[in-house]
Design a protein around this motif. Sequence first.
Motif, short mmCIF file in Angstrom:
data_model
loop_
_atom_site.label_atom_id
_atom_site.label_comp_id
_atom_site.label_asym_id
_atom_site.label_seq_id
_atom_site.Cartn_x
_atom_site.Cartn_y
_atom_site.Cartn_z
N MET A 494 23.89 -16.44 -19.48
CA MET A 494 24.63 -17.69 -19.51
C MET A 494 26.11 -17.46 -19.24
O MET A 494 26.77 -18.25 -18.56
CB MET A 494 24.44 -18.38 -20.86
CG MET A 494 23.08 -19.02 -21.05
SD MET A 494 22.99 -20.01 -22.56
CE MET A 494 22.90 -18.72 -23.80
N SER A 495 26.66 -16.38 -19.77
CA SER A 495 28.07 -16.08 -19.56
C SER A 495 28.37 -15.80 -18.09
O SER A 495 29.37 -16.26 -17.55
CB SER A 495 28.49 -14.88 -20.41
OG SER A 495 28.41 -15.19 -21.78
N ALA A 496 27.49 -15.05 -17.44
CA ALA A 496 27.67 -14.77 -16.02
C ALA A 496 27.63 -16.05 -15.20
O ALA A 496 28.46 -16.27 -14.31
CB ALA A 496 26.58 -13.81 -15.54
N ALA A 497 26.67 -16.92 -15.51
CA ALA A 497 26.55 -18.17 -14.76
C ALA A 497 27.74 -19.09 -15.02
O ALA A 497 28.21 -19.79 -14.12
CB ALA A 497 25.25 -18.87 -15.14
N ALA A 498 28.25 -19.09 -16.25
CA ALA A 498 29.40 -19.94 -16.58
C ALA A 498 30.64 -19.49 -15.82
O ALA A 498 31.39 -20.32 -15.28
CB ALA A 498 29.65 -19.91 -18.08
N LEU A 499 30.89 -18.19 -15.75
CA LEU A 499 32.02 -17.68 -14.97
C LEU A 499 31.87 -18.06 -13.51
O LEU A 499 32.84 -18.47 -12.86
CB LEU A 499 32.12 -16.16 -15.13
CG LEU A 499 33.18 -15.47 -14.26
CD1 LEU A 499 34.58 -15.96 -14.61
CD2 LEU A 499 33.09 -13.95 -14.42
N ALA A 500 30.65 -17.94 -12.99
CA ALA A 500 30.41 -18.32 -11.59
C ALA A 500 30.72 -19.79 -11.34
O ALA A 500 31.29 -20.16 -10.30
CB ALA A 500 28.96 -18.01 -11.21
N ALA A 501 30.37 -20.64 -12.30
CA ALA A 501 30.63 -22.08 -12.15
C ALA A 501 32.12 -22.35 -12.12
O ALA A 501 32.60 -23.19 -11.33
CB ALA A 501 29.96 -22.86 -13.28
N VAL A 502 32.90 -21.66 -12.95
CA VAL A 502 34.35 -21.85 -12.97
C VAL A 502 34.96 -21.42 -11.64
O VAL A 502 35.79 -22.14 -11.05
CB VAL A 502 34.98 -21.05 -14.12
CG1 VAL A 502 36.50 -21.06 -14.02
CG2 VAL A 502 34.54 -21.64 -15.46
N ILE A 503 34.57 -20.25 -11.14
CA ILE A 503 35.11 -19.77 -9.86
C ILE A 503 34.77 -20.75 -8.75
O ILE A 503 35.60 -21.07 -7.89
CB ILE A 503 34.57 -18.37 -9.56
CG1 ILE A 503 35.15 -17.36 -10.57
CG2 ILE A 503 34.92 -17.95 -8.13
CD1 ILE A 503 34.57 -15.97 -10.46
N ARG A 504 33.54 -21.24 -8.73
CA ARG A 504 33.14 -22.23 -7.72
C ARG A 504 34.02 -23.46 -7.75
O ARG A 504 34.41 -23.99 -6.70
CB ARG A 504 31.69 -22.63 -7.97
CG ARG A 504 31.17 -23.74 -7.07
CD ARG A 504 30.01 -24.46 -7.72
NE ARG A 504 30.42 -25.10 -8.96
CZ ARG A 504 29.58 -25.47 -9.92
NH1 ARG A 504 28.29 -25.23 -9.80
NH2 ARG A 504 30.04 -26.06 -11.02
N ASP A 505 34.39 -23.91 -8.94
CA ASP A 505 35.11 -25.19 -9.07
C ASP A 505 36.61 -25.08 -8.81
O ASP A 505 37.26 -26.10 -8.58
CB ASP A 505 34.88 -25.78 -10.47
CG ASP A 505 33.50 -26.41 -10.60
OD1 ASP A 505 33.13 -26.76 -11.73
OD2 ASP A 505 32.80 -26.55 -9.58
N ILE A 506 37.18 -23.87 -8.88
CA ILE A 506 38.63 -23.78 -8.70
C ILE A 506 39.04 -22.96 -7.48
O ILE A 506 40.19 -23.02 -7.06
CB ILE A 506 39.34 -23.21 -9.95
CG1 ILE A 506 39.02 -21.73 -10.14
CG2 ILE A 506 38.98 -24.01 -11.18
CD1 ILE A 506 39.79 -21.11 -11.31
#
Length: 511
Positions: A494-506
């Motif tokens: 979950m932590s890996a996916a959450a970091l990926a989501a942040v990078i995608r959005d900014i």
Amino acid sequence: MSDAILGGPVPLQSNLYMPRTFADQVMRAVSRREWVLVLGPRQHGKTSAIFRFKRDLRESGFECGSVDLQRAPVLATFESFLEWFARQLARSLGRDIQPPAAADRGQVVEWLRGVVPPDAPTVILIDEASAIKDDVWRNSFYGQLRSLKNAVAEADENSFETRLVFVFAGTFDPVAILHRDNSPFNIVQNIDTDDLSEESARIMATAIWGGADDDAVAAIYAGVGGQPFLLQLLFDAVAACSPVDRRAAVDVELNSLRDRGHDHLRAIFRFVISDPELMDVVGRVVADGFAPFRAANSKDKFLEVLGVMRLDGARLTFRNALYAHSAKNLIQLGSPAEAEAGEAAVFDYTEESFDFVVDPQLREIAFAAQKGAVACHRGQSYRLALAGFGVALEAVLIDWLTEKGVAQYELARTSAVDRATRTGDSWRLVAREGRDPPAEWRLITLCRVAREVPGVAGQIEIPEVIRDLRNCIHPAVMRQRYRPEGQLAPEANMSAAALAAVIRDIKPPNP
């Protein structure tokens, strides 16, 4: 060639639109001049129904216009947003617009008076009702509409207020996007969209395939239930097959959806990943087959609105077998073999992936921490992986907020505090966070403030899941809720996916 509709609403002339219970409920409510909120999953038929509402209401003697708030351009002021809204409504109604006086250009009602027909009952359909990104604008817009709705109780029968009926539609949690006192959504009739019946699915398949195939339809329905988009996706995928081969082809396509996923699934579970409370409920349903439905908890209701869950009596269960499978992979419960199959949840970035981080030291820290976290994850050192992903996220957010400048991050910080106060959230700034730059903030504060700053495609979804999960590496907390190292794989995923989501959005798109 298949006639399936896989992008956008079903055209009025198409025979693939299946009658829906929720659409009948809306029409009955509107005929009684009731305001309505229609909530339901994306790609679930809301916009297709809105097209038909407009046609049917006009045939019934109503004036009817619609506005899709998702289409709003980037605008500088609330007044300019109201003008855009009024012009879209006027175009839909086929009318000219009479702008209000300069002093009234911030008043929703005055713009409506310049658009709405003077002597006919008028229905205004607002699609993607949550899509006003600016919190202040959204609260002002809907707060004014609530005042308009309240005025109906004391208005004359043929007054302007009583001639207006609003129908709102979207996929959102009304409690999360508006302060209760500002919201019209809790004083209107709430109607949920419904899945297609198996009989409707059979009619749709017959239209797409040019003939009936009950076995193939039953297999598809068993996999995805009555989700309209997924039904058409699978009907289309096997449309070219001969009847003798179709049943086997259905199994191939269903397995492909389970194994490779689809943008539809990623869009739904993006919301789940970004919210630890949603993840907790989904995890309980994965483990136990159901979770008690808490009627007063908006998160439980939101899982139903998203389409992930359905209400079975007083229990939440998965909407269909495909979502259940996707959720199990997301949560990563089960045997070590199943956990190993979920390794794809860890995104392995190159150094160039962090080129949007301006500060060279923070860029190196973010890349090294993420690279180390991936290595630890693959070595099944999940606590260290959690630490690495958290460090990478902190570095990215510190750089991003710092580059926005003092004026913008201070404004966002104030907005984050106001939001927490309005919603009763326990998070508050500590002393240094009220005076020092982002580099001195806690991770929770970085996440909260960053949510208030637009990303590359509007307001970003900054998940706090890493912050919460990093508690797993604090010795005192570990002893209170101890789990062996091997059982922390789901948290690391979950932590890996959450970091990926942040990078995608900014991260800005490549030129």
